[in-house]
Design a protein around this motif. Structure first.
Motif, PDB file in Angstrom:
ATOM      1  N   GLY A   1       0.822  -1.193   0.000  1.00  0.00           N
ATOM      2  CA  GLY A   1       0.000   0.000   0.000  1.00  0.00           C
ATOM      3  C   GLY A   1       0.861   1.249   0.000  1.00  0.00           C
ATOM      4  O   GLY A   1       2.052   1.197   0.311  1.00  0.00           O
ATOM      5  N   GLU A   2       0.280   2.373  -0.372  1.00  0.00           N
ATOM      6  CA  GLU A   2       0.978   3.653  -0.357  1.00  0.00           C
ATOM      7  C   GLU A   2      -0.060   4.771  -0.387  1.00  0.00           C
ATOM      8  O   GLU A   2      -1.249   4.524  -0.617  1.00  0.00           O
ATOM      9  CB  GLU A   2       1.908   3.781  -1.566  1.00  0.00           C
ATOM     10  N   ALA A   3       0.375   5.990  -0.173  1.00  0.00           N
ATOM     11  CA  ALA A   3      -0.531   7.144  -0.216  1.00  0.00           C
ATOM     12  C   ALA A   3      -0.832   7.484  -1.674  1.00  0.00           C
ATOM     13  O   ALA A   3      -0.334   8.450  -2.241  1.00  0.00           O
ATOM     14  CB  ALA A   3       0.080   8.332   0.495  1.00  0.00           C
ATOM     15  N   GLY A   4      -1.632   6.640  -2.294  1.00  0.00           N
ATOM     16  CA  GLY A   4      -1.991   6.806  -3.698  1.00  0.00           C
ATOM     17  C   GLY A   4      -3.254   6.018  -3.991  1.00  0.00           C
ATOM     18  O   GLY A   4      -3.890   5.475  -3.080  1.00  0.00           O
ATOM     19  N   LEU A   5      -3.611   5.945  -5.271  1.00  0.00           N
ATOM     20  CA  LEU A   5      -4.840   5.252  -5.632  1.00  0.00           C
ATOM     21  C   LEU A   5      -4.752   4.691  -7.045  1.00  0.00           C
ATOM     22  O   LEU A   5      -4.209   5.331  -7.947  1.00  0.00           O
ATOM     23  CB  LEU A   5      -6.039   6.209  -5.532  1.00  0.00           C
TER      24      LEU A   5
ATOM     25  N   VAL B   1     -23.179   4.043  -9.468  1.00  0.00           N
ATOM     26  CA  VAL B   1     -21.973   3.831  -8.666  1.00  0.00           C
ATOM     27  C   VAL B   1     -20.984   4.922  -9.081  1.00  0.00           C
ATOM     28  O   VAL B   1     -20.648   5.038 -10.257  1.00  0.00           O
ATOM     29  CB  VAL B   1     -21.361   2.437  -8.910  1.00  0.00           C
ATOM     30  N   ILE B   2     -20.542   5.724  -8.124  1.00  0.00           N
ATOM     31  CA  ILE B   2     -19.615   6.817  -8.382  1.00  0.00           C
ATOM     32  C   ILE B   2     -18.205   6.379  -8.008  1.00  0.00           C
ATOM     33  O   ILE B   2     -17.975   5.877  -6.898  1.00  0.00           O
ATOM     34  CB  ILE B   2     -19.990   8.075  -7.579  1.00  0.00           C
ATOM     35  N   ILE B   3     -17.259   6.560  -8.934  1.00  0.00           N
ATOM     36  CA  ILE B   3     -15.876   6.119  -8.737  1.00  0.00           C
ATOM     37  C   ILE B   3     -14.978   7.343  -8.809  1.00  0.00           C
ATOM     38  O   ILE B   3     -14.880   7.997  -9.841  1.00  0.00           O
ATOM     39  CB  ILE B   3     -15.471   5.104  -9.823  1.00  0.00           C
ATOM     40  N   THR B   4     -14.337   7.684  -7.696  1.00  0.00           N
ATOM     41  CA  THR B   4     -13.552   8.917  -7.619  1.00  0.00           C
ATOM     42  C   THR B   4     -12.075   8.648  -7.351  1.00  0.00           C
ATOM     43  O   THR B   4     -11.688   7.574  -6.888  1.00  0.00           O
ATOM     44  CB  THR B   4     -14.079   9.839  -6.503  1.00  0.00           C
TER      45      THR B   4
ATOM     46  N   GLY C   1     -13.954   5.751  -3.385  1.00  0.00           N
ATOM     47  CA  GLY C   1     -12.822   6.615  -3.731  1.00  0.00           C
ATOM     48  C   GLY C   1     -12.484   7.598  -2.637  1.00  0.00           C
ATOM     49  O   GLY C   1     -13.089   7.625  -1.563  1.00  0.00           O
ATOM     50  N   GLY C   2     -11.480   8.427  -2.928  1.00  0.00           N
ATOM     51  CA  GLY C   2     -11.101   9.484  -2.014  1.00  0.00           C
ATOM     52  C   GLY C   2     -12.138  10.600  -2.042  1.00  0.00           C
ATOM     53  O   GLY C   2     -12.649  10.963  -3.101  1.00  0.00           O
TER      54      GLY C   2
ATOM     55  N   HIS D   1     -17.870   3.500   0.185  1.00  0.00           N
ATOM     56  CA  HIS D   1     -16.488   3.040   0.279  1.00  0.00           C
ATOM     57  C   HIS D   1     -15.547   4.239   0.212  1.00  0.00           C
ATOM     58  O   HIS D   1     -14.937   4.517  -0.809  1.00  0.00           O
ATOM     59  CB  HIS D   1     -16.173   2.048  -0.845  1.00  0.00           C
ATOM     60  N   ALA D   2     -15.453   4.961   1.320  1.00  0.00           N
ATOM     61  CA  ALA D   2     -14.573   6.134   1.389  1.00  0.00           C
ATOM     62  C   ALA D   2     -13.147   5.678   1.689  1.00  0.00           C
ATOM     63  O   ALA D   2     -12.924   4.870   2.594  1.00  0.00           O
ATOM     64  CB  ALA D   2     -15.056   7.094   2.470  1.00  0.00           C
ATOM     65  N   CYS D   3     -12.177   6.196   0.929  1.00  0.00           N
ATOM     66  CA  CYS D   3     -10.795   5.748   1.123  1.00  0.00           C
ATOM     67  C   CYS D   3      -9.809   6.855   0.760  1.00  0.00           C
ATOM     68  O   CYS D   3     -10.178   8.026   0.654  1.00  0.00           O
ATOM     69  CB  CYS D   3     -10.522   4.493   0.300  1.00  0.00           C
TER      70      CYS D   3
END
Length: 277
Positions: free
Chosen positions: A19-23, A187-190, A218-219, A246-248
């Motif tokens: 994992g990392e601070a990214g998406l 479904v919203i994908i951010t 998403g974020g 699904h907040a991330c």
């Protein structure tokens, strides 16, 4: 549609991915395969291998916006493709807002944007730069430049952007998202939702002519938000009556706690797979 989380700040318990601070997401909608962002480094590639996902076979690379935590893996992707693909003809088409490829940086000149030149990308990829929405499939749409319609989101700039040799405060006009039409609703994908998650949802509703939203993944760019922003966001999310949320990524713990009061908040991490009919 199937969505697999390749990169997030967190990883799933007992699934030993990086994992990392990214998406980054791998999305399959019918026969169409999409990479949505590529994280900060090359870990989306190693994670995809562990998941038995073939990212050499994707049709589209959608960039949510031009920050390095979503585009930093581009140089690794190019290297990987050059080693595994026989021809540039097999490279995916890139979809992104025009500002995505402009120089982005902090006041101290620290770069926070794409770390590879647009000329190199143009040599390798067919790039569709657009402020307009694009239907990738009959059910999946890129939302284009998000209209800012409320007074509590996207009010503050983040760093600077260079436009035609002029330095401007960056309000992240390039920040966009995807919307998928499932049987139950949208479904919203951010990526980061710099443009505001409420603004994004409203644009998705307008483009698709569908009001029902069942999930957001998403974020949400809720990092120590002020009380007004958090309150108004919660009010909006509550009235959506989501099936799940699904907040991330760029959503901090306190914000997730607040969101859990008004929505069925689900855990997200590298390795999570979601399916929508």
């Amino acid at each position: 549609m199937e969505l697999t989380v390749l990169v997030d700040n967190n990883t799933s318990i007992d699934k030993y991915f990086k994992g990392e601070a990214g998406l980054s997401y791998y999305i399959k909608e019918g026969d169409t395969k999409i990479l949505f962002d590529v994280g900060y480094s090359d870990i989306f590639i190693s994670n995809s291998h562990k998941m038995d996902l073939d990212i050499t076979d994707v049709d589209y690379l959608v960039l949510s916006h031009g920050h390095i935590d979503h585009t930093g893996g581009l140089d690794s992707l190019i290297k990987y493709y050059s080693e595994t693909l026989e021809s540039k003809d097999h490279y995916p088409k890139i979809i992104a807002h025009p500002d995505c490829f402009k120089r982005k940086y902090y006041k101290d000149n620290t770069s926070i944007g794409i770390n590879i030149s647009k000329s190199i990308l143009n040599d390798l990829f067919d790039i569709k730069e657009t402020k307009e929405s694009i239907w990738i499939t009959e059910k999946l749409v890129y939302l284009g430049e998000i209209k800012r319609i409320n007074d509590f989101e996207a009010q503050k700039p983040l760093g600077y952007i260079n436009k035609i040799d002029e330095d401007c405060r960056d309000y992240l006009l390039d920040d966009s998202a995807l919307a998928y039409i499932s049987k139950e609703g949208l479904v919203i994908i951010t990526g980061c939702s710099h443009s505001g998650i409420c603004n994004i949802v409203e644009q998705a509703k307008k483009i698709t002519n569908i009001d029902k939203v069942v999930d957001i993944i998403g974020g949400l760019h809720l990092r120590n938000p002020d009380n007004y922003k958090m309150e108004k966001t919660n009010q909006y999310i509550e009235q959506l009556n989501l099936k799940q949320l699904h907040a991330c990524h760029c959503t901090d713990l306190l914000s997730k706690t607040e969101l859990s009061k008004v929505a069925n908040l689900k855990e997200v991490g590298v390795g999570v797979k979601l399916s929508y009919k």
